[in-house]
Design a protein around this motif. Sequence first.
Motif, PDB file in Angstrom:
ATOM      1  N   ILE A   1      50.460  36.823  30.846  1.00 49.52           N
ATOM      2  CA  ILE A   1      50.649  35.006  30.573  1.00 49.52           C
ATOM      3  C   ILE A   1      48.817  35.230  31.511  1.00 49.52           C
ATOM      4  CG2 ILE A   1      50.624  33.290  31.215  1.00 49.52           C
ATOM      5  CD1 ILE A   1      52.802  33.199  29.230  1.00 49.52           C
ATOM      6  N   ASN A   2      48.224  35.314  30.168  1.00 51.57           N
ATOM      7  CA  ASN A   2      46.566  35.287  30.476  1.00 51.57           C
ATOM      8  C   ASN A   2      46.033  33.855  30.047  1.00 51.57           C
ATOM      9  OD1 ASN A   2      46.094  38.529  30.011  1.00 51.57           O
ATOM     10  ND2 ASN A   2      47.711  37.281  29.101  1.00 51.57           N
ATOM     11  N   TYR A   3      45.172  33.443  31.251  1.00 56.57           N
ATOM     12  CA  TYR A   3      44.258  32.377  30.891  1.00 56.57           C
ATOM     13  C   TYR A   3      42.968  32.437  31.427  1.00 56.57           C
ATOM     14  CZ  TYR A   3      46.280  31.019  35.455  1.00 56.57           C
ATOM     15  OH  TYR A   3      46.616  31.160  37.130  1.00 56.57           O
ATOM     16  N   TYR A   4      42.495  31.179  31.648  1.00 56.40           N
ATOM     17  CA  TYR A   4      41.169  31.030  31.641  1.00 56.40           C
ATOM     18  C   TYR A   4      41.649  29.951  32.756  1.00 56.40           C
ATOM     19  CZ  TYR A   4      36.508  29.969  32.984  1.00 56.40           C
ATOM     20  OH  TYR A   4      34.471  29.797  33.317  1.00 56.40           O
ATOM     21  N   ASP A   5      40.922  30.341  34.314  1.00 50.92           N
ATOM     22  CA  ASP A   5      40.816  29.200  35.383  1.00 50.92           C
ATOM     23  C   ASP A   5      39.754  28.522  35.628  1.00 50.92           C
ATOM     24  OD1 ASP A   5      41.582  27.668  38.139  1.00 50.92           O
ATOM     25  OD2 ASP A   5      42.172  29.785  39.587  1.00 50.92           O
ATOM     26  N   ALA A   6      39.726  27.406  35.148  1.00 47.67           N
ATOM     27  CA  ALA A   6      38.266  26.207  35.046  1.00 47.67           C
ATOM     28  C   ALA A   6      38.467  25.957  36.968  1.00 47.67           C
ATOM     29  CB  ALA A   6      38.854  25.469  34.475  1.00 47.67           C
ATOM     30  N   ASN A   7      39.168  26.708  37.157  1.00 43.71           N
ATOM     31  CA  ASN A   7      38.570  25.811  38.852  1.00 43.71           C
ATOM     32  C   ASN A   7      37.581  26.883  39.155  1.00 43.71           C
ATOM     33  OD1 ASN A   7      38.362  24.588  41.770  1.00 43.71           O
ATOM     34  ND2 ASN A   7      40.360  25.563  41.954  1.00 43.71           N
ATOM     35  N   THR A   8      38.353  28.191  38.901  1.00 44.13           N
ATOM     36  CA  THR A   8      37.217  29.444  40.106  1.00 44.13           C
ATOM     37  C   THR A   8      36.505  30.360  38.897  1.00 44.13           C
ATOM     38  OG1 THR A   8      39.172  31.339  39.378  1.00 44.13           O
ATOM     39  CG2 THR A   8      39.863  29.696  41.685  1.00 44.13           C
ATOM     40  N   ARG A   9      36.542  29.162  37.320  1.00 44.07           N
ATOM     41  CA  ARG A   9      35.797  30.059  36.765  1.00 44.07           C
ATOM     42  C   ARG A   9      35.704  31.583  36.317  1.00 44.07           C
ATOM     43  NH1 ARG A   9      29.907  26.632  37.378  1.00 44.07           N
ATOM     44  NH2 ARG A   9      30.556  24.724  37.067  1.00 44.07           N
ATOM     45  N   GLU A  10      37.311  31.793  35.970  1.00 41.11           N
ATOM     46  CA  GLU A  10      37.953  33.591  36.283  1.00 41.11           C
ATOM     47  C   GLU A  10      38.790  33.758  34.849  1.00 41.11           C
ATOM     48  OE1 GLU A  10      37.202  35.527  40.333  1.00 41.11           O
ATOM     49  OE2 GLU A  10      38.817  34.047  40.427  1.00 41.11           O
ATOM     50  N   TRP A  11      39.455  34.611  34.447  1.00 43.28           N
ATOM     51  CA  TRP A  11      40.049  34.571  33.770  1.00 43.28           C
ATOM     52  C   TRP A  11      41.724  35.506  34.256  1.00 43.28           C
ATOM     53  CZ3 TRP A  11      42.443  33.355  28.571  1.00 43.28           C
ATOM     54  CH2 TRP A  11      41.178  33.318  27.990  1.00 43.28           C
ATOM     55  N   VAL A  12      42.276  35.366  34.500  1.00 45.61           N
ATOM     56  CA  VAL A  12      43.616  35.419  34.467  1.00 45.61           C
ATOM     57  C   VAL A  12      45.344  36.106  34.388  1.00 45.61           C
ATOM     58  CG1 VAL A  12      45.177  34.715  36.895  1.00 45.61           C
ATOM     59  CG2 VAL A  12      43.419  33.523  36.326  1.00 45.61           C
ATOM     60  N   GLN A  13      45.002  37.162  34.643  1.00 48.79           N
ATOM     61  CA  GLN A  13      46.326  37.995  34.291  1.00 48.79           C
ATOM     62  C   GLN A  13      47.955  38.093  34.670  1.00 48.79           C
ATOM     63  OE1 GLN A  13      47.728  41.614  32.579  1.00 48.79           O
ATOM     64  NE2 GLN A  13      46.138  41.139  30.800  1.00 48.79           N
TER      65      GLN A  13
END
Length: 237
Positions: free
Chosen positions: A141-153
């Motif tokens: 699962i990959n998404y943009y964490d709008a809180n930390t402004r980072e991409w996460v996998q």
Amino acid sequence: RFQDAGEHLELALAAGIPAQFVDIERARLAVATGQPELAVAALSNAAQAGFSNPSAITDDPAMETLSSVAGFQASLDQMKRNAAPCEYDPVFRQFDFWVGAWEVKGSDGTFYGNNRISSEEQGCVLVERWSSASGSTGMSINYYDANTREWVQIWNGLGIQIQYRGGLQGESMVLTGGIHYLTSGDQRDFRGTWTPMDDGVVRQFFEESTDGGETWNTWFDGYYHPVAAGKAADDGS
């Protein structure tokens, strides 16, 4: 009893009903009293407050009279953006170069497996479904964490779990975190780099470190070759 209705809407707002819902009813009241500009102003306020159900407006016959009033379409457009913010914010498109059906090969042409990356949840999530040449599978699962402004996998499969985050560095997506080997219990630093290439191929380069990131060793180096739509449908890749 339009005046009573207006007074009760003010009471609803004072009682804590969210302003966006009160404004929608204000718009309906304004339509009923023949004040289309006031109705659109109320819809605009609702949209700016986060109202995210444009079909509640477009499916309401009472609102049809507002379609030609200045500001009506803009309010609907804002409601659509509220409902699906990831589709409208370009930051959520940064990893879209990885979306597609792929054959993954080594630099020498060795076939490693098939991978399909799909954009889901109205553009908020990329889902990876991997199938190796040996038949083993995994997904992420990959998404943009709008809180930390980072991409996460977050990856699971093949007896490993990976969690890492990061973002674009130039044209490459670079994520750093950790890999956990479920059988041995080993935990190591891990880094993934995805780079779009001029010929439509995407390079996926993985590295791990056993010394806290002082040195890195190649873990996987694969080249994603796009699969034709017809072939992807035929083989289910």
